[in-house]
Design a protein around this motif. Structure first.
Motif: not given
Length: 75
Positions: A33-36, A40-48, A61-71
Protein backbone atom coordinates in the motif's frame (compact mmCIF):
# COMPACT_ATOMS: atom_id res chain seq x y z
CA UNK A 1 10.87 13.03 -2.61
CA UNK A 2 12.85 15.98 -1.28
CA UNK A 3 11.53 19.16 0.26
CA UNK A 4 12.82 22.43 -1.26
CA UNK A 5 14.61 24.98 0.92
CA UNK A 6 12.52 26.98 3.39
CA UNK A 7 9.65 24.50 3.01
CA UNK A 8 8.45 26.18 -0.20
CA UNK A 9 6.34 24.30 -2.74
CA UNK A 10 8.41 22.39 -5.28
CA UNK A 11 8.55 23.68 -8.82
CA UNK A 12 7.50 21.37 -11.65
CA UNK A 13 11.13 21.01 -12.77
CA UNK A 14 12.08 19.84 -9.27
CA UNK A 15 9.27 17.30 -9.22
CA UNK A 16 10.26 16.06 -12.66
CA UNK A 17 13.90 15.64 -11.63
CA UNK A 18 13.00 13.51 -8.57
CA UNK A 19 9.95 11.50 -9.60
CA UNK A 20 11.75 8.84 -11.65
CA UNK A 21 13.86 7.98 -8.61
CA UNK A 22 10.69 7.62 -6.55
CA UNK A 23 9.05 5.46 -9.23
CA UNK A 24 12.15 3.22 -9.29
CA UNK A 25 12.06 2.83 -5.52
CA UNK A 26 8.39 1.87 -5.61
CA UNK A 27 9.11 -0.74 -8.28
CA UNK A 28 11.98 -2.20 -6.24
CA UNK A 29 10.21 -2.22 -2.87
CA UNK A 30 6.85 -3.44 -4.24
CA UNK A 31 4.82 -1.98 -1.35
CA UNK A 32 1.46 -3.49 -0.45
CA UNK A 33 0.00 0.00 0.00
CA UNK A 34 1.10 3.59 -0.57
CA UNK A 35 0.03 6.46 1.68
CA UNK A 36 0.65 9.88 0.16
CA UNK A 37 1.10 12.86 2.44
CA UNK A 38 0.11 16.08 0.74
CA UNK A 39 -0.78 17.58 -2.59
CA UNK A 40 2.45 17.09 -4.51
CA UNK A 41 2.83 13.43 -3.56
CA UNK A 42 -0.72 12.44 -4.47
CA UNK A 43 -0.92 14.55 -7.61
CA UNK A 44 2.39 13.18 -8.88
CA UNK A 45 1.61 9.52 -8.26
CA UNK A 46 -1.97 9.77 -9.51
CA UNK A 47 -1.03 12.07 -12.41
CA UNK A 48 -3.83 14.50 -11.59
CA UNK A 49 -4.41 18.10 -10.64
CA UNK A 50 -7.35 17.34 -8.35
CA UNK A 51 -7.19 18.78 -4.85
CA UNK A 52 -6.11 16.58 -1.97
CA UNK A 53 -9.50 17.04 -0.29
CA UNK A 54 -11.29 15.60 -3.31
CA UNK A 55 -8.94 12.61 -3.47
CA UNK A 56 -9.20 11.72 0.23
CA UNK A 57 -11.65 9.10 1.46
CA UNK A 58 -11.17 6.76 -1.51
CA UNK A 59 -8.67 4.05 -2.30
CA UNK A 60 -6.90 4.83 -5.57
CA UNK A 61 -4.50 2.66 -7.54
CA UNK A 62 -0.91 3.28 -8.54
CA UNK A 63 0.13 0.47 -10.88
CA UNK A 64 -2.22 -1.96 -9.10
CA UNK A 65 -0.98 -0.84 -5.66
CA UNK A 66 -3.67 0.60 -3.38
CA UNK A 67 -2.94 4.27 -2.75
CA UNK A 68 -4.52 6.33 0.04
CA UNK A 69 -4.38 10.12 0.02
CA UNK A 70 -4.18 12.28 3.13
CA UNK A 71 -2.97 15.72 4.12
CA UNK A 72 0.67 16.50 4.82
CA UNK A 73 1.39 16.45 8.58
CA UNK A 74 2.40 20.12 8.53
CA UNK A 75 -1.09 21.00 7.29
Amino acid sequence: KCRPPYNRNPESTEIDSCKNYLFSQINLVKPKIIITLGRFACQTLLNTTQATGRLRGKVHQYKEIPLVVTYHPSY
